[in-house]
Design an enzyme around this catalytic site. Structure first.
Site, PDB file in Angstrom:
ATOM      1  N   ASP A   1       0.557  -1.238  -0.118  1.00  0.00           N
ATOM      2  CA  ASP A   1       0.095   0.039  -0.438  1.00  0.00           C
ATOM      3  C   ASP A   1       0.944   1.371  -0.324  1.00  0.00           C
ATOM      4  O   ASP A   1       1.546   1.150   1.031  1.00  0.00           O
ATOM      5  CB  ASP A   1      -0.745   0.208   1.429  1.00  0.00           C
ATOM      6  CG  ASP A   1      -1.396   1.112   1.581  1.00  0.00           C
ATOM      7  OD1 ASP A   1      -2.437   2.188   1.056  1.00  0.00           O
ATOM      8  OD2 ASP A   1      -1.687   1.286   2.153  1.00  0.00           O
TER       9      ASP A   1
ATOM     10  N   ASP B   1      -3.768   4.028   2.223  1.00  0.00           N
ATOM     11  CA  ASP B   1      -5.472   4.195   3.088  1.00  0.00           C
ATOM     12  C   ASP B   1      -5.843   1.871   3.752  1.00  0.00           C
ATOM     13  O   ASP B   1      -6.603   2.318   3.637  1.00  0.00           O
ATOM     14  CB  ASP B   1      -6.478   4.363   2.003  1.00  0.00           C
ATOM     15  CG  ASP B   1      -5.772   3.442   0.883  1.00  0.00           C
ATOM     16  OD1 ASP B   1      -4.701   2.982   0.763  1.00  0.00           O
ATOM     17  OD2 ASP B   1      -6.251   3.536  -0.365  1.00  0.00           O
TER      18      ASP B   1
ATOM     19  N   ASP C   1      -2.030  -0.963  -3.506  1.00  0.00           N
ATOM     20  CA  ASP C   1      -2.222  -0.192  -4.901  1.00  0.00           C
ATOM     21  C   ASP C   1      -1.125  -0.312  -5.935  1.00  0.00           C
ATOM     22  O   ASP C   1      -0.357  -0.972  -5.569  1.00  0.00           O
ATOM     23  CB  ASP C   1      -2.528   1.588  -4.597  1.00  0.00           C
ATOM     24  CG  ASP C   1      -1.655   1.756  -3.466  1.00  0.00           C
ATOM     25  OD1 ASP C   1      -0.116   1.585  -3.770  1.00  0.00           O
ATOM     26  OD2 ASP C   1      -1.968   1.965  -2.733  1.00  0.00           O
TER      27      ASP C   1
ATOM     28  N   ASP D   1     -10.501 -14.912 -16.685  1.00  0.00           N
ATOM     29  CA  ASP D   1     -11.050 -15.678 -15.408  1.00  0.00           C
ATOM     30  C   ASP D   1     -12.420 -16.464 -15.893  1.00  0.00           C
ATOM     31  O   ASP D   1     -12.863 -15.874 -16.874  1.00  0.00           O
ATOM     32  CB  ASP D   1     -12.155 -14.173 -15.231  1.00  0.00           C
ATOM     33  CG  ASP D   1     -12.647 -14.667 -13.342  1.00  0.00           C
ATOM     34  OD1 ASP D   1     -12.035 -15.154 -12.384  1.00  0.00           O
ATOM     35  OD2 ASP D   1     -13.426 -14.249 -12.989  1.00  0.00           O
TER      36      ASP D   1
ATOM     37  N   GLU E   1      -8.029 -19.813 -16.201  1.00  0.00           N
ATOM     38  CA  GLU E   1      -8.811 -20.210 -15.279  1.00  0.00           C
ATOM     39  C   GLU E   1      -9.602 -21.232 -15.566  1.00  0.00           C
ATOM     40  O   GLU E   1     -11.291 -21.008 -15.703  1.00  0.00           O
ATOM     41  CB  GLU E   1      -8.989 -19.341 -14.179  1.00  0.00           C
ATOM     42  CG  GLU E   1      -9.295 -20.538 -12.965  1.00  0.00           C
ATOM     43  CD  GLU E   1     -10.890 -19.529 -12.632  1.00  0.00           C
ATOM     44  OE1 GLU E   1     -10.853 -19.794 -11.146  1.00  0.00           O
ATOM     45  OE2 GLU E   1     -11.038 -18.396 -13.321  1.00  0.00           O
TER      46      GLU E   1
HETATM   47  C1  GLC Z   1     -12.267 -16.431 -10.347  1.00  0.00           C
HETATM   48  C2  GLC Z   1     -11.742 -16.264  -9.699  1.00  0.00           C
HETATM   49  C3  GLC Z   1     -12.663 -15.578  -8.074  1.00  0.00           C
HETATM   50  C4  GLC Z   1     -13.639 -14.663  -8.206  1.00  0.00           C
HETATM   51  C5  GLC Z   1     -14.264 -15.874  -9.747  1.00  0.00           C
HETATM   52  C6  GLC Z   1     -15.538 -14.429  -9.893  1.00  0.00           C
HETATM   53  O1  GLC Z   1     -12.908 -17.981 -10.215  1.00  0.00           O
HETATM   54  O2  GLC Z   1     -10.193 -16.155  -9.044  1.00  0.00           O
HETATM   55  O3  GLC Z   1     -11.683 -14.978  -6.886  1.00  0.00           O
HETATM   56  O4  GLC Z   1     -14.754 -14.992  -7.692  1.00  0.00           O
HETATM   57  O5  GLC Z   1     -13.871 -15.894 -10.466  1.00  0.00           O
HETATM   58  O6  GLC Z   1     -15.280 -13.739 -11.174  1.00  0.00           O
HETATM   59 MG    MG Z   2      -3.810   1.952  -0.841  1.00  0.00          MG
END
Ligand code: GLC
Ligand code: MG
Length: 522
Positions: free
Chosen positions: A20, A24, A28, A202, A259
């Site tokens: 960070d 905050d 980031d 994703d 993924e």
């Molecule tokens: C994937 C991500 C996970 C997220 C899900 C929905 O599995 O790795 O963190 O919650 O997709 O986008």
């Molecule tokens: Mg920050």
């Protein structure tokens, strides 16, 4: 020469928990940028950044409102460009997360859709009328409850339902609608033009749903590896062929990793056929128990399935969705054994042919945080399952960099971090481990520096049943998964390259204790 990614080591940064810069309590992009020299000295080849895009953060950034903008929580577009430029100057590649299965419910398209029932605007998502007063089918959200939420029409009457495989704040796109595909082509080009080296895709197995959205019949789980009407439908591959053509128009071997929780390794391999994506996380490996027979089988099956399509294997042990492997591999209430196994598992993984993904903090041997107070938990699954599920926060606790107490250098001052850090994490901090040859951090550094000595295909060596041993070229690796020491002919102390724990040499032999891995020169 083989493209860089085939045997690269990628390091996953979960930006809110890495570093960070502005105090905050939330990590980031400038924080990541300031720590790039650390990643360079660790010895990884590439960085994968989890989402930092504009969005309400209902699911840690996996709910995107604007795919081309940086959320102010994480910084600015200038910060993103500076981070990528600095990484490249250090010789690190950068891939970014792409979230194409669903948007945020605050995405302008979804807001338009809600505002105009019965219009073409709804075609970009999956709106359906209910069935017998309830949802259109029996699909369950992975975060708990039905996968459908009923809308209210602008005139106040109850309307259609929309599909969200994840939280209601994450409506699923309808990928059969051409404007959706066109938009994502444009998003890919946007980030490729900014200069990223590729994408982590994703929920790559979820974009296409079975025709007619048929009932599933049984409940669902995020880590579900069985066949369902919403995962791993054949139609997803048309999308990846399209993306591959687009990626190939850019110079410099841009890469995409899926993924994809495929029901079998053979199904997973379909995502990395020569005209599709480049890599697919090997979740069959990640979920494999600490058992020599099971591990050897999953390694063989992975190498077979991937080589059948000409792709390298892509190994992974931890990420932001699963229990950290230092805890996952531990027998109940035995963190010492957990860490020993985690270190051995890492040396095994890094010795295998192909690429590997590391998750931030595993190089520190961080355990899962199991005792986060309920009011601090942020995983949407926690609230939606009445506290029965949603424990992904435990692997997302901000990293300890230095010092004896929170925030351990994560933030510039004493701001509470977005998830509380345990008070006993000082010993895990980067500064506490750096330079200590027995530390997990230095083991990772040494292994990454030596990894290039393991080249070529894997050939199993004869070994005791509780030991896995193999050679690659002139280097060898053995892991003792049993409960007593195993004597291995390594040729002696000067042949041993690295060990995950203390080993004893006696002439040409090395005694390898339980839950320990060793690499040596043949
Ligand atoms: C994937 C991500 C996970 C997220 C899900 C929905 O599995 O790795 O963190 O919650 O997709 O986008
Ligand atoms: Mg920050």
């Amino acid at each position: 020469m083989a493209p860089w990614w085939r045997d690269a080591v990628f390091y996953q940064v979960y930006p809110r928990s890495f570093a960070d810069s502005d105090g905050d309590g939330v990590g980031d992009l400038p924080g990541v940028r300031s720590r790039l020299p650390y990643l360079r000295s660790l010895g990884v080849d590439a960085v994968w950044l989890s989402p930092f895009y504009l969005g309400p953060q209902a699911d840690g950034g996996y709910d995107v409102e604007d795919y081309r903008a940086v959320d102010p929580l994480f910084g600015t577009m200038a910060d993103a460009r500076a981070l990528i430029a600095d990484a490249h100057a250090l010789g690190l590649r950068v891939i970014v997360d792409l979230v194409p299965n669903h948007s945020s419910s605050r995405h302008p398209w979804f807001r338009e859709a809600l505002a105009s029932p019965g219009s073409e605007h709804r075609a970009r998502y999956l709106f359906r009328p209910g069935r017998d007063g309830g949802p259109p089918n029996d699909w369950q959200s992975l975060f708990g409850g039905p996968a459908w939420t009923r809308t209210t029409d602008p005139d106040g009457t109850p309307g259609d339902w929309y599909l969200h495989l994840f939280s209601p704040e994450q409506p699923d796109f309808d990928w059969t609608y051409p404007a959706v595909a066109e938009e994502f082509r444009s998003v890919l080009r946007h980030w490729l033009d900014v200069g990223v080296d590729g994408f982590r895709v994703d929920v790559a197995h979820g974009l296409v749903k079975a025709h007619g959205l048929p009932d599933h019949g049984v409940p669902t789980h995020l880590l579900d590896l069985t066949a369902t009407p919403f995962w791993d439908q054949d139609g997803v591959h048309d999308i990846y062929r399209d993306w591959r053509r687009l990626l190939d128009t850019y110079p410099g071997d841009r890469v995409a990793v899926a993924e994809a929780w495929g029901p079998t390794l053979t199904r997973t391999a379909r995502y990395v056929r020569p005209d599709e994506l480049h890599q697919a996380f090997n979740f069959h490996y990640l979920t494999c128990p600490w058992d020599p027979v099971a591990l050897r089988a999953v390694i063989d099956d992975s190498l077979d399935a991937m080589s059948a399509v000409g792709a390298p294997a892509t190994w992974v042990l931890s990420n932001h969705d699963v229990v950290r492997h230092a805890t996952r591999l531990a027998p109940e209430a035995d963190p010492g054994t957990g860490l020993r196994r985690a270190r051995a598992a890492t040396l095994l993984m890094l010795a295998l042919p192909g690429s590997a993904y590391l998750y931030q903090g595993e190089e520190l041997g961080l355990p899962e945080v199991r005792d986060l107070p309920p009011h601090t938990r942020q995983d949407p699954a926690f609230a939606r399952s009445g506290g029965r599920d949603g424990f992904r926060d435990g692997c997302r606790v901000p990293l300890p960099w230095e010092g004896a107490e929170p925030p351990y250098g994560f933030s510039p001052h004493g701001t509470p971090t977005w998830l509380p850090q345990p008070s006993h994490w000082g010993g895990y901090a980067v500064a506490a481990q750096a330079g200590d040859p027995t530390s997990t951090l230095e083991m990772y550094r040494a292994a990454l520096a030596l990894r290039g000595t393991l080249r070529g295909d894997l050939a199993w060596l004869p070994s005791a049943p509780h030991v896995l041993a193999f050679e690659r070229g002139t280097a060898r690796c053995a892991v003792n998964l049993g409960d007593r020491p195993s004597t291995i002919h390594t040729g002696g102390v000067d042949h041993v390259l690295i060990a995950s724990g203390p080993v004893h040499h006696d002439g040409g032999h090395t005694s390898v204790p339980p839950d320990t891995a060793v690499w040596w020169r043949a």
